[in-house]
Motif scaffolding. Structure first.
Motif, PDB file in Angstrom:
ATOM      1  N   ARG A   2       0.825  -1.206   0.000  1.00 31.24           N
ATOM      2  CA  ARG A   2       0.000   0.000   0.000  1.00 31.24           C
ATOM      3  C   ARG A   2       0.863   1.262   0.000  1.00 31.24           C
ATOM      4  O   ARG A   2       1.892   1.318   0.660  1.00 31.24           O
ATOM      5  N   GLU A  13      -3.498   6.345   3.972  1.00 27.13           N
ATOM      6  CA  GLU A  13      -3.450   5.508   2.775  1.00 27.13           C
ATOM      7  C   GLU A  13      -3.899   6.289   1.544  1.00 27.13           C
ATOM      8  O   GLU A  13      -4.921   6.959   1.560  1.00 27.13           O
ATOM      9  N   ARG A  58      -3.689   1.425  -3.346  1.00 25.66           N
ATOM     10  CA  ARG A  58      -3.409   0.033  -2.981  1.00 25.66           C
ATOM     11  C   ARG A  58      -1.980  -0.366  -3.309  1.00 25.66           C
ATOM     12  O   ARG A  58      -1.414  -1.249  -2.686  1.00 25.66           O
ATOM     13  N   ASP A  59      -1.375   0.296  -4.340  1.00 26.51           N
ATOM     14  CA  ASP A  59       0.014  -0.003  -4.702  1.00 26.51           C
ATOM     15  C   ASP A  59       0.568   1.140  -5.551  1.00 26.51           C
ATOM     16  O   ASP A  59      -0.157   2.063  -5.930  1.00 26.51           O
TER      17      ASP A  59
END
Length: 155
Positions: free
Chosen positions: A47, A60, A63-64
């Motif tokens: 993440r 966050e 996700r990547d």
């Protein structure tokens, strides 16, 4: 280094070594605006998070890293619509023909301007691209949802 001046995001060509990111470890992959401001890191689980200069308070983002790059590219395409469209390129034969016409004193035919894409159409396309890349990153209250809200509010 890859940068996006609209968000001040700079991604490093070579990520920095591992460091503590909140309650986990990760690799620094960029920063926002300056080296002493917020940093972008990829946690060991993949993440991408935004952290303060000390590596704390992770928020966050995606996700990547590929999803983050897709987001930046999608916003780049959206903002490209702010600029006038470039004229269509000519072939060498077309350029020679136009030059010959000018040398003869003939008026060059008008080149039709490309039809601009309406802002609402570009915004809908942006939302669709972002959702396809990483829908969770657009959750209510997320960093990207706030950015998208600001973009949508501008007229």
């Amino acid at each position: 280094m890859t940068s996006d001046p609209r968000f001040g995001i700079e991604l490093y060509d070579a990520p920095a070594g591992p460091q503590r990111i909140g309650d986990a470890t990760g690799t620094l992959v960029g920063h926002v605006w300056s080296l002493d401001a917020e940093r972008l890191a990829v946690r060991d689980d993949g993440r991408v998070v935004l952290v303060d200069p000390g590596g704390r308070n992770p928020l966050e983002l995606n996700r990547d890293l590929p999803a983050l790059r897709e987001f930046l590219a999608a916003f780049g395409r959206y903002y490209a619509g702010d600029r006038p469209a470039a004229p269509a390129p000519m072939t060498k034969a077309e350029a020679r023909e136009r030059l010959a016409a000018l040398q003869r004193g003939d008026a060059a035919p008008a080149v039709p301007a490309p039809t601009p894409v309406p802002r609402e159409t570009r915004l809908a396309a942006l939302r669709a691209e972002l959702a396809a890349a990483d829908e969770k990153a657009l959750a209510a209250g997320s960093w990207w949802s706030r950015v998208l809200d600001e973009v949508a509010a501008r007229r």
